[in-house]
Design a protein around this motif. Structure first.
Motif: not given
Ligand SMILES: Nc1ncnc2c1ncn2[C@@H]1O[C@H](COP(=O)(O)OP(=O)(O)OP(=O)(O)O)[C@@H](O)[C@H]1O
Ligand SMILES: [Mg+2]
Length: 413
Positions: A210-215
């Motif tokens: 799971e990671e931030r969408l903006s990255s």
């Protein structure tokens, strides 16, 4: 015997559908003589007059002749470009969607009374000069939408894709000086959802990480945003919205419990997590005041104030909201609460003197209400009388327009 009967019914049904095909080509009779078009910035609704729903709702896009890319039909730099795009688009509508010949048919066009004249003139040129239709009738969308409710008085607000436009109609007459418009509709919600997701959304890639969408992404395609909006977003209540706003500025105020997040599959490998607050806050843009202190609620009250005093009560009790964005869950009740709240504020309470506001329930899907009004009108005698015939257009070279004073001369057709 039963089997034989069933077979006969089947054959009849098959034949009926073949004949229906022929009627739609205008060979059998004149049932489908009038075609009704509602051209929107996002979607165009088309069908035959007298029917209860459009035959097709088509994205208002056309293939650009030079680049081959799909471009919005009503995005243009010159009238020539618009005419070219309309010629290609209307070809698809007649020959791929309606399967109908244009030449033997009348046309009713649902127009936005506040729309630019260039668009109206281009439509007339294309229908008369390229498709040689029998006659053309432009009808105001806000006015005909009221026909679906069988009322003559109403304050009609159309929240579509590009903007929300409002026009009061009293006893069948539009009160033109009280029109209002704000650029908050479907497109504004898409932009807000895009920003909120890039700020708060999460992304699960094919490894399950799971990671931030903006990255991972800088922008989300509009068709994905639209789908997410329709499936997952909703309009919050006024009380919840107030608490959310207070929490934004003062973290000591407890925010209301957020709705459930949604896992939205972007592809077979990746999933986007749509947080509950984003689902709720994306549509808040419709109710925020802009720099000119305009919002959906404020334009309704301002418009009522601009109408003659004796019409205000009737208009306030006959608010009718149409357009696809109206279909968002919770929008109508939120708008009613906003109107009632704003009407008690000093800016309006002293002048307005109206204490009751009511919103009509549409009998049809709100995005098709204006089309259906045009479909009713297309079957009436008055549609025949008021249409501009091809002969008259070729003689005058223009279609009547309320903003063109040369048509106010008595005796001119
Ligand atoms: N069920 C739904 N829930 C939320 N939004 C919806 C729903 N159905 C349609 N919409 C939205 O309604 C908008 C299109 O509405 P409509 O067809 O009235 O616009 P239009 O006529 O093309 O635009 P305009 O009137 O501005 O020219 C789109 O932004 C679409 O996402
Ligand atoms: Mg529209």
């Amino acid at each position: 015997y039963l089997e034989y009967l069933y077979f006969e019914i089947l054959i009849k049904e098959k034949m009926a559908s073949i004949y229906e095909g022929l009627t739609s080509l205008g060979i059998m009779n004149e049932k489908h003589i009038t075609v009704v078009f509602d051209f929107g910035y996002a979607y165009t609704k088309i069908g035959f007059a007298g029917e209860d729903s459009p035959r097709a709702i088509v994205k208002s896009e056309v293939k650009c002749r030079t680049t081959g890319q799909m471009v919005p039909v009503f995005k243009f730099e010159s009238e020539e470009q618009l005419i070219q795009q309309l010629v290609d688009f209307i070809y698809i509508l007649y020959f791929k969607k309606l399967l109908a010949n244009s030449k033997e048919r009348r046309v009713v066009i649902i127009e936005n009374i506040l729309g630019p004249s260039v668009r109206k003139n281009a439509l007339a040129t294309v229908f008369f000069r390229y498709y040689e239709v029998l006659s053309l009738l432009f009808v105001p969308s806000h006015l005909v939408a009221l026909m679906t409710l069988a009322v003559k008085t109403g304050l009609v607000l159309d929240i579509g894709y590009e903007e929300a436009t409002l026009l009061p109609v009293y006893e069948g007459v539009p009160i033109l000086n009280a029109w209002q418009a704000v650029p908050t509709a479907g497109k504004a919600i898409h932009n807000s959802l895009n920003d909120l997701l890039l700020d708060r959304g999460f992304y699960i890639n094919d490894d399950g990480k799971e990671e931030r969408l903006s990255s991972v992404k800088k922008e989300i395609p509009e068709y994905v945003l639209e789908d997410m909006k329709v499936r997952c977003c909703f309009v919050s209540t006024l009380e919840r919205s107030k608490k959310l706003q207070s929490n934004k500025y003062d973290r000591s105020i407890e925010p209301p419990p957020p709705p459930q997040p949604v896992h939205y599959p972007l592809s077979s490998e990746s999933v986007l997590i749509l947080p509950g607050t984003v689902r709720e806050m994306a549509s808040e843009v419709l109710f925020e005041m802009d720099e000119d202190d305009l919002s959906l609620a404020s334009i309704i009250l301002t418009s009522i104030l601009k109408c003659p005093v004796d019409t205000r009560k009737d208009l306030a009790n006959n608010i009718f909201i149409i357009g696809g964005t109206t279909k968002m869950k919770g929008l109508k009740s939120r708008l009613l609460s906003e109107i009632r709240h704003l009407a008690t504020q000093p800016a309006f309470s002293e002048k307005l003197k109206v204490d009751s506001f009511k919103i009509h329930n549409s009998l049809v899907q709100e995005n098709c209400a204006a089309w259906l009004g045009g479909s009713f009108l297309g079957c009436t005698e008055s549609a025949l009388d008021r249409s501009v015939s091809i002969e008259s257009y070729l003689k005058n070279g223009a279609v009547p327009d309320w903003s063109n004073l040369s048509f106010n001369v008595k005796g001119r057709q």
